[in-house]
Enzyme design. Structure first.
Site, PDB file in Angstrom:
ATOM      1  N   HIS A   1      60.109 -10.039  45.257  1.00  0.00           N
ATOM      2  CA  HIS A   1      61.692  -9.665  44.981  1.00  0.00           C
ATOM      3  C   HIS A   1      61.477 -10.397  43.441  1.00  0.00           C
ATOM      4  O   HIS A   1      61.159 -11.740  42.880  1.00  0.00           O
ATOM      5  CB  HIS A   1      63.025 -10.468  45.957  1.00  0.00           C
ATOM      6  CG  HIS A   1      64.025  -9.781  45.150  1.00  0.00           C
ATOM      7  ND1 HIS A   1      64.922  -8.801  45.745  1.00  0.00           N
ATOM      8  CD2 HIS A   1      65.160 -10.556  44.732  1.00  0.00           C
ATOM      9  CE1 HIS A   1      65.899  -8.612  45.492  1.00  0.00           C
ATOM     10  NE2 HIS A   1      66.044  -9.632  44.501  1.00  0.00           N
TER      11      HIS A   1
ATOM     12  N   ASN B   1      56.818  -9.452  50.560  1.00  0.00           N
ATOM     13  CA  ASN B   1      57.269  -8.681  50.244  1.00  0.00           C
ATOM     14  C   ASN B   1      57.726  -9.727  48.462  1.00  0.00           C
ATOM     15  O   ASN B   1      57.846 -10.936  48.616  1.00  0.00           O
ATOM     16  CB  ASN B   1      59.256  -8.900  50.419  1.00  0.00           C
ATOM     17  CG  ASN B   1      60.159  -7.577  49.491  1.00  0.00           C
ATOM     18  OD1 ASN B   1      59.316  -6.678  48.913  1.00  0.00           O
ATOM     19  ND2 ASN B   1      61.057  -8.355  49.165  1.00  0.00           N
TER      20      ASN B   1
ATOM     21  N   LYS C   1      61.606   1.560  50.656  1.00  0.00           N
ATOM     22  CA  LYS C   1      62.480   1.843  51.559  1.00  0.00           C
ATOM     23  C   LYS C   1      63.159   0.878  52.858  1.00  0.00           C
ATOM     24  O   LYS C   1      61.800   0.322  52.462  1.00  0.00           O
ATOM     25  CB  LYS C   1      61.510   3.058  52.253  1.00  0.00           C
ATOM     26  CG  LYS C   1      61.855   4.150  50.843  1.00  0.00           C
ATOM     27  CD  LYS C   1      62.536   5.632  52.042  1.00  0.00           C
ATOM     28  CE  LYS C   1      63.213   6.754  50.967  1.00  0.00           C
ATOM     29  NZ  LYS C   1      61.277   7.193  50.966  1.00  0.00           N
TER      30      LYS C   1
ATOM     31  N   GLU D   1      56.310 -12.350  37.693  1.00  0.00           N
ATOM     32  CA  GLU D   1      55.458 -11.087  39.280  1.00  0.00           C
ATOM     33  C   GLU D   1      54.564 -11.631  39.918  1.00  0.00           C
ATOM     34  O   GLU D   1      53.784 -11.969  40.321  1.00  0.00           O
ATOM     35  CB  GLU D   1      55.880 -10.143  39.434  1.00  0.00           C
ATOM     36  CG  GLU D   1      58.270 -10.284  40.016  1.00  0.00           C
ATOM     37  CD  GLU D   1      58.338  -8.797  39.755  1.00  0.00           C
ATOM     38  OE1 GLU D   1      58.014  -8.080  40.697  1.00  0.00           O
ATOM     39  OE2 GLU D   1      59.366  -8.878  39.181  1.00  0.00           O
TER      40      GLU D   1
ATOM     41  N   ASP E   1      65.556  -9.371  51.820  1.00  0.00           N
ATOM     42  CA  ASP E   1      65.164  -9.961  51.590  1.00  0.00           C
ATOM     43  C   ASP E   1      65.932 -11.382  51.540  1.00  0.00           C
ATOM     44  O   ASP E   1      66.088 -12.810  51.247  1.00  0.00           O
ATOM     45  CB  ASP E   1      65.900  -9.658  49.764  1.00  0.00           C
ATOM     46  CG  ASP E   1      65.887  -9.193  49.621  1.00  0.00           C
ATOM     47  OD1 ASP E   1      64.606  -8.206  49.276  1.00  0.00           O
ATOM     48  OD2 ASP E   1      66.471  -8.506  48.766  1.00  0.00           O
TER      49      ASP E   1
ATOM     50  N   GLY F   1      53.744   0.582  40.612  1.00  0.00           N
ATOM     51  CA  GLY F   1      52.599  -0.282  40.902  1.00  0.00           C
ATOM     52  C   GLY F   1      51.740  -1.191  39.927  1.00  0.00           C
ATOM     53  O   GLY F   1      50.954  -1.996  40.162  1.00  0.00           O
ATOM     54  N   SER F   2      53.016  -2.176  38.780  1.00  0.00           N
ATOM     55  CA  SER F   2      51.808  -3.399  38.107  1.00  0.00           C
ATOM     56  C   SER F   2      51.784  -4.344  38.689  1.00  0.00           C
ATOM     57  O   SER F   2      50.966  -5.146  38.554  1.00  0.00           O
ATOM     58  CB  SER F   2      53.168  -2.700  37.026  1.00  0.00           C
ATOM     59  OG  SER F   2      54.165  -3.899  37.379  1.00  0.00           O
ATOM     60  N   ASN F   3      52.904  -4.006  39.802  1.00  0.00           N
ATOM     61  CA  ASN F   3      52.096  -6.100  40.430  1.00  0.00           C
ATOM     62  C   ASN F   3      50.685  -5.463  41.353  1.00  0.00           C
ATOM     63  O   ASN F   3      50.099  -6.698  41.656  1.00  0.00           O
ATOM     64  CB  ASN F   3      53.252  -6.389  41.982  1.00  0.00           C
ATOM     65  CG  ASN F   3      54.498  -6.759  41.200  1.00  0.00           C
ATOM     66  OD1 ASN F   3      54.183  -8.136  41.023  1.00  0.00           O
ATOM     67  ND2 ASN F   3      55.870  -6.401  41.051  1.00  0.00           N
TER      68      ASN F   3
HETATM   69  C1  GRF Z   1      58.777  -5.572  41.023  1.00  0.00           C
HETATM   70  O1  GRF Z   1      59.792  -5.773  40.288  1.00  0.00           O
HETATM   71  C2  GRF Z   1      59.253  -6.284  42.113  1.00  0.00           C
HETATM   72  O2  GRF Z   1      59.719  -7.270  42.304  1.00  0.00           O
HETATM   73  C3  GRF Z   1      60.003  -4.605  42.873  1.00  0.00           C
HETATM   74  O3  GRF Z   1      59.987  -3.721  42.830  1.00  0.00           O
HETATM   75  C4  GRF Z   1      58.943  -3.859  41.461  1.00  0.00           C
HETATM   76  C5  GRF Z   1      58.105  -3.317  41.754  1.00  0.00           C
HETATM   77  O4  GRF Z   1      57.487  -3.439  40.000  1.00  0.00           O
HETATM   78  N1  GRF Z   1      59.603  -5.563  44.578  1.00  0.00           N
HETATM   79  P1  GRF Z   1      55.718  -2.266  40.489  1.00  0.00           P
HETATM   80  O5  GRF Z   1      55.698  -1.171  41.092  1.00  0.00           O
HETATM   81  O6  GRF Z   1      54.649  -3.766  40.586  1.00  0.00           O
HETATM   82  O7  GRF Z   1      55.533  -2.306  38.179  1.00  0.00           O
END
Ligand code: GRF
Length: 206
Positions: free
Chosen positions: A106, A104, A88, A176, A147, A13-15
């Site tokens: 990627h 999404n 998933k 990201e 994708d 969940g870093s994003n």
């Molecule tokens: C990220 O690299 C994102 O692009 C991909 O999965 C990863 C998720 O990382 N779809 P996080 O859980 O947000 O740290």
């Protein structure tokens, strides 16, 4: 009115954290809010991130059940769904009914290195094996094909000669964390997902 964003995560969940921080920085002027974090895994780090920010969470009983998705997204009053590290398959009916309102992120420059099974370290290994000199991140609309939906924004980074999948992943992850908030803020200001560009130059691009 703020755009109500539901995010779906499978991992750390870093994003999601970057998104919450970016919205936090906007303070009262934030044009969007995270109203739900859903996951297929009860142990996803993203759920802990959500709890730290007092965001409601949901763990799918059956992530292949479109009725469950519909129920939780409707209950949250979501306007936009953001897949932030969800690995998933999203049920086809959900993809269809959220078409144009589901994003999404990627970790590669689509259309390169996407598709079923292309996630995590595998993506970065494929970039290195292909000998690409640049990689990066892509935010795109979700369609039935993994994708392959319309690209809304990308950010690129160099691939360095001594990169391993992990060092490349870390460099991509840093962009990201700027790209996803930019995508959500652009969508919130426009009222729907739109093509966008990062407003700051990428310090890694010479
Ligand atoms: C990220 O690299 C994102 O692009 C991909 O999965 C990863 C998720 O990382 N779809 P996080 O859980 O947000 O740290």
């Amino acid at each position: 009115m703020r755009l109500r964003v539901a995010t779906v995560v499978s991992g750390r969940g870093s994003n999601l954290a970057a998104l919450l921080e970016a919205l936090g920085r906007e303070g009262d002027r934030a044009p969007a809010e995270i109203v739900l974090v859903a996951s297929d895994r009860a142990d996803a780090g993203g759920l802990a991130v959500a709890r730290q920010h007092a965001v409601p969470t949901h763990v799918f009983n059956d992530s292949a059940d479109s009725a469950e998705w519909r129920r939780v997204l409707e209950a949250a009053g979501a306007d936009l769904v953001v897949l932030a590290g969800y690995v998933k398959k999203v049920p086809a009916e959900v993809v269809l009914s959220w078409r144009g309102r589901m994003l999404n992120i990627h970790p590669a420059l689509l259309p390169r290195h996407g598709g079923a099974g292309m996630y995590g370290r595998r993506v970065h290994r494929a970039v290195l094996e292909a000998g690409d000199v640049r990689s990066g991140a892509t935010v795109h609309l979700v369609t039935e094909e993994y994708d392959r939906g319309p690209v809304l924004g990308q950010a690129s980074v160099p691939v360095l000669p001594d990169d391993s999948p992990d060092t490349l992943a870390a460099r991509v992850l840093a962009v990201e964390h700027r790209l996803l908030p930019a995508a959500v803020l652009a969508a919130a200001r426009a009222g729907k997902p739109v093509p966008f560009a990062l407003d700051e130059p990428d310090p890694l691009i010479p």
